[in-house]
Design a protein around this motif. Structure first.
Motif, PDB file in Angstrom:
ATOM      1  N   GLN A 139     -13.139   7.884  -2.009  1.00  0.00           N
ATOM      2  CA  GLN A 139     -14.244   7.133  -2.605  1.00  0.00           C
ATOM      3  C   GLN A 139     -13.850   6.524  -3.955  1.00  0.00           C
ATOM      4  OE1 GLN A 139     -17.701   9.685  -2.655  1.00  0.00           O
ATOM      5  NE2 GLN A 139     -17.772   9.842  -0.422  1.00  0.00           N
ATOM      6  N   ILE A 140     -12.712   5.856  -3.940  1.00  0.00           N
ATOM      7  CA  ILE A 140     -12.244   5.157  -5.136  1.00  0.00           C
ATOM      8  C   ILE A 140     -13.239   4.068  -5.525  1.00  0.00           C
ATOM      9  CG2 ILE A 140     -10.399   3.697  -6.061  1.00  0.00           C
ATOM     10  CD1 ILE A 140      -9.606   6.578  -5.813  1.00  0.00           C
ATOM     11  N   VAL A 141     -13.753   3.363  -4.531  1.00  0.00           N
ATOM     12  CA  VAL A 141     -14.801   2.367  -4.750  1.00  0.00           C
ATOM     13  C   VAL A 141     -15.921   2.644  -3.758  1.00  0.00           C
ATOM     14  CG1 VAL A 141     -13.185   0.631  -5.597  1.00  0.00           C
ATOM     15  CG2 VAL A 141     -13.737   0.707  -3.164  1.00  0.00           C
ATOM     16  N   SER A 142     -17.073   2.065  -3.990  1.00  0.00           N
ATOM     17  CA  SER A 142     -18.222   2.292  -3.112  1.00  0.00           C
ATOM     18  C   SER A 142     -18.018   1.593  -1.765  1.00  0.00           C
ATOM     19  CB  SER A 142     -19.501   1.784  -3.768  1.00  0.00           C
ATOM     20  OG  SER A 142     -19.441   0.375  -3.924  1.00  0.00           O
ATOM     21  N   GLU A 143     -18.775   2.013  -0.797  1.00  0.00           N
ATOM     22  CA  GLU A 143     -18.653   1.439   0.537  1.00  0.00           C
ATOM     23  C   GLU A 143     -19.003  -0.048   0.539  1.00  0.00           C
ATOM     24  OE1 GLU A 143     -20.437   2.253   5.053  1.00  0.00           O
ATOM     25  OE2 GLU A 143     -20.859   3.641   3.396  1.00  0.00           O
ATOM     26  N   GLU A 144     -19.952  -0.448  -0.299  1.00  0.00           N
ATOM     27  CA  GLU A 144     -20.388  -1.838  -0.329  1.00  0.00           C
ATOM     28  C   GLU A 144     -19.293  -2.784  -0.825  1.00  0.00           C
ATOM     29  OE1 GLU A 144     -21.996   0.673  -1.720  1.00  0.00           O
ATOM     30  OE2 GLU A 144     -23.629   0.915  -0.241  1.00  0.00           O
ATOM     31  N   TRP A 172     -15.969  -2.164  -0.578  1.00  0.00           N
ATOM     32  CA  TRP A 172     -14.677  -1.855   0.045  1.00  0.00           C
ATOM     33  C   TRP A 172     -13.972  -3.108   0.531  1.00  0.00           C
ATOM     34  CZ3 TRP A 172     -11.266   1.890   0.117  1.00  0.00           C
ATOM     35  CH2 TRP A 172     -10.256   1.854   1.084  1.00  0.00           C
ATOM     36  N   ASP A 173     -14.696  -3.995   1.183  1.00  0.00           N
ATOM     37  CA  ASP A 173     -14.070  -5.208   1.715  1.00  0.00           C
ATOM     38  C   ASP A 173     -13.508  -6.077   0.597  1.00  0.00           C
ATOM     39  OD1 ASP A 173     -14.683  -4.427   4.281  1.00  0.00           O
ATOM     40  OD2 ASP A 173     -16.525  -5.625   4.409  1.00  0.00           O
ATOM     41  N   SER A 174     -14.233  -6.181  -0.513  1.00  0.00           N
ATOM     42  CA  SER A 174     -13.732  -6.959  -1.657  1.00  0.00           C
ATOM     43  C   SER A 174     -12.485  -6.313  -2.239  1.00  0.00           C
ATOM     44  CB  SER A 174     -14.814  -7.066  -2.731  1.00  0.00           C
ATOM     45  OG  SER A 174     -15.954  -7.720  -2.234  1.00  0.00           O
ATOM     46  N   PHE A 175     -12.506  -4.998  -2.296  1.00  0.00           N
ATOM     47  CA  PHE A 175     -11.368  -4.236  -2.808  1.00  0.00           C
ATOM     48  C   PHE A 175     -10.116  -4.495  -1.965  1.00  0.00           C
ATOM     49  CE2 PHE A 175      -9.127  -0.056  -2.318  1.00  0.00           C
ATOM     50  CZ  PHE A 175      -8.536  -0.009  -3.561  1.00  0.00           C
ATOM     51  N   MET A 176     -10.241  -4.361  -0.653  1.00  0.00           N
ATOM     52  CA  MET A 176      -9.092  -4.551   0.234  1.00  0.00           C
ATOM     53  C   MET A 176      -8.648  -6.010   0.268  1.00  0.00           C
ATOM     54  SD  MET A 176      -8.125  -1.631   1.280  1.00  0.00           S
ATOM     55  CE  MET A 176      -6.929  -2.267   2.442  1.00  0.00           C
ATOM     56  N   SER A 177      -9.602  -6.912   0.221  1.00  0.00           N
ATOM     57  CA  SER A 177      -9.259  -8.334   0.236  1.00  0.00           C
ATOM     58  C   SER A 177      -8.420  -8.715  -0.976  1.00  0.00           C
ATOM     59  CB  SER A 177     -10.538  -9.168   0.286  1.00  0.00           C
ATOM     60  OG  SER A 177     -10.252 -10.550   0.190  1.00  0.00           O
ATOM     61  N   MET A 178      -8.780  -8.181  -2.137  1.00  0.00           N
ATOM     62  CA  MET A 178      -8.020  -8.492  -3.344  1.00  0.00           C
ATOM     63  C   MET A 178      -6.637  -7.854  -3.307  1.00  0.00           C
ATOM     64  SD  MET A 178      -8.079 -10.197  -6.125  1.00  0.00           S
ATOM     65  CE  MET A 178      -9.805 -10.580  -6.456  1.00  0.00           C
ATOM     66  N   LEU A 179      -6.518  -6.669  -2.735  1.00  0.00           N
ATOM     67  CA  LEU A 179      -5.214  -6.010  -2.639  1.00  0.00           C
ATOM     68  C   LEU A 179      -4.229  -6.817  -1.809  1.00  0.00           C
ATOM     69  CD1 LEU A 179      -6.014  -2.206  -2.134  1.00  0.00           C
ATOM     70  CD2 LEU A 179      -4.974  -3.286  -4.128  1.00  0.00           C
ATOM     71  N   VAL A 207      -9.358  -1.178 -11.191  1.00  0.00           N
ATOM     72  CA  VAL A 207      -9.185  -1.570  -9.788  1.00  0.00           C
ATOM     73  C   VAL A 207      -9.061  -3.085  -9.708  1.00  0.00           C
ATOM     74  CG1 VAL A 207     -10.286   0.459  -8.797  1.00  0.00           C
ATOM     75  CG2 VAL A 207     -11.684  -1.485  -9.465  1.00  0.00           C
ATOM     76  N   PRO A 208      -8.324  -3.591  -8.719  1.00  0.00           N
ATOM     77  CA  PRO A 208      -7.938  -5.016  -8.702  1.00  0.00           C
ATOM     78  C   PRO A 208      -9.083  -6.006  -8.668  1.00  0.00           C
ATOM     79  CG  PRO A 208      -6.553  -3.740  -7.217  1.00  0.00           C
ATOM     80  CD  PRO A 208      -7.656  -2.833  -7.664  1.00  0.00           C
TER      81      PRO A 208
END
Length: 875
Positions: free
Chosen positions: A63-68, A70-77, A506-507
């Motif tokens: 749970q590094i980032v919230s579920e809402e 998550w997609d933005s987090f992975m997209s930026m990575l 976080v990115p």
């Protein structure tokens, strides 16, 4: 076992090798003839995969980032990392560079914006003080391949090489800012290579001092690996500082320099104050590096949960050693480029647990308010061999030496955790333990927890449940099994420490990489019993056996690239001072060779003594392969230099000159050190040279000879000229802008060919040898120019008929462009630099046009062997 897949860069012990080529294992690698580059018009090429199910599963569970989001987090990575750089505010052309960025490049690059989320092509980072750090709306790949950006890319490369800017990841610039460096601080950078943060620290201490004066501060930059030390030296050399010492030690065993340990009782009172402690410690530890996936896409393929587990103990011990070396009232910053809580919050919690009330975790939320950051986690889980654990009690007994209690939020272990064991733990293969995380792992999984079997002197490493590792062959045999636990029924726990005061970057918050930072404040001396309690050691293991174990581990690592060996700390009881840490230069290990071991004991003892004497004569220093640091006290030579250049008495030389050659008749280079460095050197000599110094000081004089001869055998160094210029009264000339430009452009000019005839006459009247040419801007008074530390000057050689520039081509080109821009002068396109290296009036060739790197200060390998590229930035 020479072939096979190489380990990831974060899994190699101490990062001894460079980053692996991202194309090496790509099945769609471009064919020969394509240059190995990603070509859009090449049908056989496919983008490098940015998928790893184990990575996503791991960080979703944490749970590094919230579920809402998550997609933005992975997209930026999955997006390339924007390029960033920092301006050196202490450089001579700081204002010119800022003006060029604001007025020229910022406008010319507006049409090249490609990111819908970015409005500006380049912009200052809002959180970095003074608008010194800049964010580019282009990745490094775009900078290299976009022709429209070619001139800007060349600008970045040139300014970076001469030290006016530093190309560095944005989040990597954050940790030094939280150190709150002051002008008189002694600072330790424990894991310094490749050196961008060290350079940043040097910028801070020099920026706080008036031009022409040396700060009272000191930076000690350390790294465990010689090759990385060379890279560190290359990076920091651009700063031209006399306030830096580069050392080569294991960070967790950095030597304590306390004179009281080496003195009799009579001098104890005097010795108490002679101890090397630091006001600030930067502890940017080796980590799994998954926060760098945007600039290192090969991390997607290599990442596994075991990487962080394997580094946890090393990170704790490095941090604890840093805390021991920190002064009471000092500040230490712990940081990683990893998102893994086992490497981050887990390490910080363990530091707080061991140190008790002596250390506090600072709340720095009010510092750098424009920096987007998130609070640290208070709960997390540990993954091992495909299973999740929330508390240490649930870890199987035969994995408790690998998955320790300190990895969990509470830091508390069960009764059978083995905390009372007297064995020295060595992690082997733990970093590769989760390579099959994405698949089911059932019975038959190998167990590789390793302990030292003292009975066989460490020749083999014995493991629990029948596993055995042969250090020579690297073969592993086992009869153990491992049962996967049901992850749906695991228990969890929360940390009682205020870990929310840590910060995680976080990115997707600010289009950057990922980073973790914690700021710790030392309130009182550490309780030695608490510190040692966290280090389970065998007091009966001798230093000789420890040295042998290290050699065996290195041999095991070299012969089996599939196994990662991370040795947990083998420290002695005095952790606070480190005086009992294993000594890498004890006589028995230094002088013992493989041939000695083949003869009988008596013959070996005799040969050993002879070898020791010969090596002492050759090296004249404590550390094999590293030149000694010698205070230069040749009064005849020093008087000759002072007389020839007219150096005023206000510039202190006595006690500030050092060399790396004990034979004063063959000294090639003389270095200048600040008062703070001088004090450390004197202390180091008194305690038996415990510091292994690979580089220090500012090269200020260099031996030079010619057939015509010169009254002074030492010429001035371009590196040391800015420091010495205000104090030189002889062998100095003042040139107009046009003649100064011509010197840089043509490099060798005959006296009658100068535009200013008077300048040519003055040059011909100088004594033969080295001289200084200062740029005279407008109608400046010559007296004021001579004492102005910001004056622009170059080192030249005066021959019989001409004047020859003694500046490297790169520095000369940079200076030529700066002068041309400042004075509106044009450089004819048809005129090319004449790379003449001939001394005026003679046939003798020498390095007057190019100052070579100092090889005396580089141990065991040459700086020329290091490939410096964009990919080398590993922070």
């Amino acid at each position: 076992m020479g072939g096979g897949r190489k380990r990831g860069r974060t899994q190699r012990r101490h990062f001894k090798q460079g980053r692996e080529n991202v194309w090496k294992h790509n099945p769609q690698r471009p064919p020969a003839g394509e240059g190995g580059e990603a070509r859009e018009d090449n049908p056989s090429w496919q983008p490098f995969a940015t998928e790893n199910p184990a990575f996503e599963e791991y960080y979703k569970e944490q749970q590094i980032v919230s579920e809402e989001e998550w997609d933005s987090f992975m997209s930026m990575l999955r997006k390339p990392l924007p390029a960033t750089f920092r301006i050196n505010a202490s450089c001579q052309f700081f204002q010119d560079i800022c003006s060029q960025l604001e007025n020229d490049f910022r406008k010319s690059l507006e049409t090249e914006v490609t990111d819908d989320h970015e409005e500006d092509a380049i912009r200052p980072l809002p959180w970095y003080p003074g608008n010194l750090a800049w964010h580019l709306n282009f990745s490094r790949m775009q900078l290299r391949r976009n022709q429209a950006l070619e001139s800007f890319h060349e600008f970045l490369k040139r300014e970076n090489e001469v030290g006016n800017i530093t190309r560095q990841e944005a989040v990597s610039m954050v940790p030094p800012l939280f150190l709150n460096v002051q002008p008189d601080h002694h600072i330790l950078d424990m894991c310094a290579a490749p050196g961008s943060k060290t350079f940043q620290l040097l910028e801070m201490i020099h920026q706080s001092t008036k031009p022409g004066l040396l700060p009272n501060a000191l930076v000690v930059a350390n790294d465990v690996d010689v090759q990385r030390c060379n890279l560190l030296i290359h990076q920091t050399k651009r700063m031209c500082t006399a306030n830096l010492i580069v050392t080569n030690h294991e960070a967790q065993n950095f030597p304590g320099c306390n004179l009281a340990k080496f003195c009799s009782k009579m001098c104890m009172d005097e010795a108490k104050v002679q101890r090397l402690e630091f006001d600030r410690v930067l502890c940017d530890v080796p980590c799994s590096g998954d926060g760098t996936v945007r600039k290192a896409p090969d991390m997607w393929r290599k990442w596994n949960a075991g990487m962080g587990n394997g580094l946890h103990h090393l990170q704790v011990e490095i941090a604890m050693r840093g805390m021991s070396l920190l002064k009471v009232g000092g500040r230490m910053v712990y940081s990683t480029c990893s998102m893994n809580p086992v490497e981050n919050e887990g390490v910080v919690a363990e530091i707080l647990r061991r140190c008790g009330d002596s250390v506090e975790l600072l709340d720095v939320s009010n510092e750098l308010p424009e920096l987007a950051r998130r609070p640290g986690l208070s709960t997390w889980k540990v993954r091992d061999r495909g299973s999740w654990f929330g508390v240490h009690e649930d870890v199987p007994r035969y994995r408790k030496h690998v998955i320790s209690a300190s990895m969990f939020p509470s830091g508390k272990g069960s009764k059978d955790s083995g905390t009372g064991s007297s064995s020295v733990e060595v992690n082997t293969d733990v970093a590769d333990a989760d390579m099959k995380d994405s698949t089911d792992m059932g019975e038959g999984e190998q167990e590789t927890t390793v302990t030292i079997d003292d009975s066989n002197n460490g020749d083999n490493l014995k493991t629990e449940e029948g596993t055995k590792v042969d250090c020579e062959s690297g073969e592993v045999t086992t009869s153990s099994s491992y049962k996967k636990l049901n992850s749906t029924s695991i228990r969890t726990e929360h940390s009682d420490y205020p870990l929310h005061r840590c910060m995680r970057i976080v990115p997707h918050d600010q289009n950057s990489g990922a980073f973790f930072i914690a700021v710790l404040h030392k309130l009182s001396p550490l309780n030695e019993n608490q510190v040692v309690d966290g280090v389970r050691i065998d007091q009966n293991i001798s230093k000789d056996k420890t040295e042998k174990l290290e050699k065996d581990l290195v041999s095991h690592k070299a012969s089996s690239e599939e196994n990662t060996v991370h040795q947990q700390v083998i420290d002695n009881a005095n952790v606070l001072d480190g005086e009992q840490n294993r000594d890498r230069d004890n006589k028995s290990s230094e002088d013992k060779s493989s041939e000695d071991s083949k003869v009988n004991v008596n013959e070996a003892a005799k040969g050993q003594a002879g070898t020791r004497d010969r090596r002492r004569q050759q090296n004249q220093g404590r550390w094999r392969g590293v030149d000694p640091v010698i205070f230069f006290k040749d009064e005849v030579t020093v008087k000759s230099i002072v007389s020839f250049y007219g150096i005023t008495d206000s510039f202190p030389l006595e006690g500030h000159l050092v060399t790396r050659n004990p034979d004063t008749s063959h000294v090639k280079r003389i270095y200048y050190v600040s008062k703070s460095v001088q004090d450390v050197l004197e202390l180091n000599i008194k305690i038996g040279e415990r510091l292994k110094i690979t580089s220090l000081g500012l090269k200020i004089f260099e031996r030079q000879s010619s057939k015509e001869g010169s009254p002074c055998t030492f010429r001035l160094s371009s590196e040391g000229l800015p420091l010495l210029l205000p104090y030189i009264t002889k062998q100095i000339l003042y040139a107009s802008a046009i003649d100064f430009q011509h010197l840089l452009q043509y490099r060798t000019i005959k006296f009658p060919d100068f535009v200013d005839a008077k300048f040519g006459e003055e040059a011909s009247a100088l004594l033969p040898g080295c001289c200084v040419v200062v740029l005279r801007e407008g109608h400046q008074d010559i007296g004021s120019i001579a004492t102005d530390p910001s004056a622009i000057a170059i080192v030249c050689w005066k021959g019989k008929t001409n004047l020859c520039v003694m500046v490297s081509p790169l520095d000369g080109k940079e200076l030529l462009e700066r002068i041309s821009l400042r004075h509106g002068l044009k450089i004819p396109k048809g005129d090319k630099e004449k790379p003449s290296q001939e001394i005026a009036g003679s046939d003798e060739l020498l390095d007057c046009a190019t100052e070579v790197d100092d090889q005396e200060s580089l141990p065991e390998s040459k700086a020329s062997d290091i490939e410096i590229s964009d990919a080398k930035e590993a922070e």
